[in-house]
Design an enzyme around this catalytic site. Structure first.
Site, mmCIF file in Angstrom:
data_model
loop_
_atom_site.group_PDB
_atom_site.id
_atom_site.type_symbol
_atom_site.label_atom_id
_atom_site.label_comp_id
_atom_site.label_asym_id
_atom_site.label_seq_id
_atom_site.Cartn_x
_atom_site.Cartn_y
_atom_site.Cartn_z
ATOM 1 C CD GLN A 1 -9.531 63.943 -9.296
ATOM 2 O OE1 GLN A 1 -10.098 62.870 -9.561
ATOM 3 N NE2 GLN A 1 -9.412 64.532 -7.984
ATOM 4 C CG HIS B 1 -11.269 58.555 -5.828
ATOM 5 N ND1 HIS B 1 -11.074 59.988 -6.244
ATOM 6 C CD2 HIS B 1 -10.724 57.855 -6.805
ATOM 7 C CE1 HIS B 1 -10.496 60.024 -7.442
ATOM 8 N NE2 HIS B 1 -10.424 58.734 -7.631
#
Length: 450
Positions: free
Chosen positions: A68, A370
């Site tokens: 990411q 997360h």
């Protein structure tokens, strides 16, 4: 020195504390170690790391590790990584990746609309009140929830990564987010100003439409235009052409991905007094796609979350999960384990141990920060998990060849959410999920976005 009130720290007290600290050999050793290498490096327990050696009894093969980069899109990466596994397995591919820039484009657009609708809905609230200030704090951040991802792909479909590759602004979203947030706060100012002048809700909604056109223009400038149609050529491990043709994003999702996302249920575990188990929960004003409404969770004990996750893994399907990733984390080794860092022993008093799981949620010490994917588990002789294998989205060079491991005790403490097929839930659990939810405040820890 003038007399100090009893609420002050006095020089005598500070000197006594310093003298007590200096008398303890352990304090001096800890001071030298921590000041040289940092807290976590000094607190690392090698025996705890060794207990988490690799090897798994249940494992779901995945494709190449994804990254990411400098963005907060972990929830998108985790969601897309669970979807791509179905494509890899069904078509016998070596690897495959879905575009992460594509849902990012539409998430920002939908979040902008969601924000402006909330601004219109709260024009009668004081500007300095907690609600309006909360809405203004981070209107289009990168984070999200599983339900928000499901809303996006049901509305917009998915595309392969080649059809909408990464850009400088998707790899590092800071600048795009900064200027989009500034523009939206300006929109909020103008909408509240027009409302104060007597504009009707219908007039405000029409102004919002013009603002959204500008938002889309900004997104297209940063991310490029999302494809309406695209060509696909996929070859399996034996170099056979197994998928080809022209697709729309909806066609590709229906014909190639073939996952019924409506069956995937978001289960959380929050053991605070205001959140009873076996109840449906929602969070006020949390969502992205306006017509789909707010997110919904089923609150279950943590042991039940583990049972559900293991059942889905055993059937060869990865599991999206959310956690507080930075707690007790040996990042270089990709290991999340409470026994690997002796923080309390290092300092000589309870630091990590000063709050339990529920207290951490209530007092702002922990929340879901997360999202990742469970792709394996090591079991003990009774078939209970002792170690979990995790697909992260921080690239192939992170952790242990691009993946992390979490111990079962860490799961107990810091995992808050799993997404599983409704087939693994009991009829009673499904009925609880579908019942009228308890609505939590927008700033509740379950409203945090991965």
């Amino acid at each position: 020195m003038p007399h100090l009130p009893e609420t002050s720290v006095t020089p005598e007290q500070e000197a006594a504390w310093a003298e007590r600290f200096g008398r303890d050999r352990a304090n001096l050793v800890a001071k030298n170690a921590v000041s040289s290498v940092g807290i976590r490096a000094a607190a690392r327990v090698p025996e705890g790391v060794a207990e988490s050696a690799l090897g798994f009894d249940v494992e779901v093969p995945q494709g190449d590790r994804t990254d990411q980069q400098r963005s907060g899109r972990c929830w998108m990466f985790a969601s897309l990584n669970t979807l791509r596994q179905h494509v890899i397995a069904r078509l016998n591919l070596k690897t495959f990746e879905l575009s992460q820039a594509y849902p990012l484009f539409y998430d920002k657009l939908e979040k902008s609309n969601w924000f402006l609708l909330n601004v219109i809905d709260t024009v009668g609230e004081p500007l300095d009140g907690r609600l309006v200030q909360y809405l203004l704090q981070d209107p289009v951040g990168d984070g999200g929830q599983w339900d928000m991802f499901r809303s996006l792909i049901e509305k917009y479909g998915v595309v392969p990564k080649e059809a909408m590759p990464e850009t400088a602004c998707s790899r590092n979203t800071r600048e795009m987010d900064k200027y989009l947030t500034r523009y939206l706060r300006g929109c909020a100012c103008r909408l509240r100003g027009r409302a104060a002048e007597g504009a009707t809700r219908e007039e405000l909604l029409q102004i919002r439409t013009t603002m959204l056109a500008d938002v889309r223009s900004l997104l297209a400038t940063c991310l490029g235009e999302p494809p309406r149609t695209f060509e696909v050529r996929l070859r399996d491990k034996d170099d056979n052409l197994v998928c080809h043709g022209s697709f729309t994003p909806h066609d590709f999702f229906a014909d190639v991905v073939q996952v019924d996302v409506k069956r995937l249920i978001s289960c959380v575990s929050a053991n605070t007094a205001d959140k009873p188990f076996n109840r449906s929960l929602t969070v006020s004003r949390l969502g992205n796609v306006a017509e789909d409404g707010q997110v919904r969770y089923l609150n279950l004990p943590i042991e039940r979350l583990k049972e559900l996750a293991l059942a889905q893994l055993t059937d060869g399907r990865p599991v999206w999960f959310g956690c507080d990733v930075d707690q007790s984390y040996v990042r270089d080794e990709g290991l999340m384990a409470t026994e690997c860092l002796a923080i309390d022993q290092l300092f000589g008093f309870a630091v990590e141990g000063c709050l339990d799981r529920a207290e951490r949620l209530d007092y702002g010490e922990s929340a879901m920060t997360h999202a990742m994917v469970l792709e394996g588990a090591r079991l003990d002789e009774d078939g209970k998990p002792v170690l979990w294998k995790v697909e992260n989205s921080w690239g192939k060079d992170h952790g242990r060849d691009g993946f992390d491991t979490i111990t079962d005790d860490w799961f107990d403490q810091y995992v808050y959410q799993v997404v599983v097929d409704e087939a693994y839930l009991t009829p009673e659990e499904l009925a609880a999920y579908r019942s009228d939810p308890i609505e939590l405040a927008p700033w509740d820890p379950l409203g945090s976005l991965a």
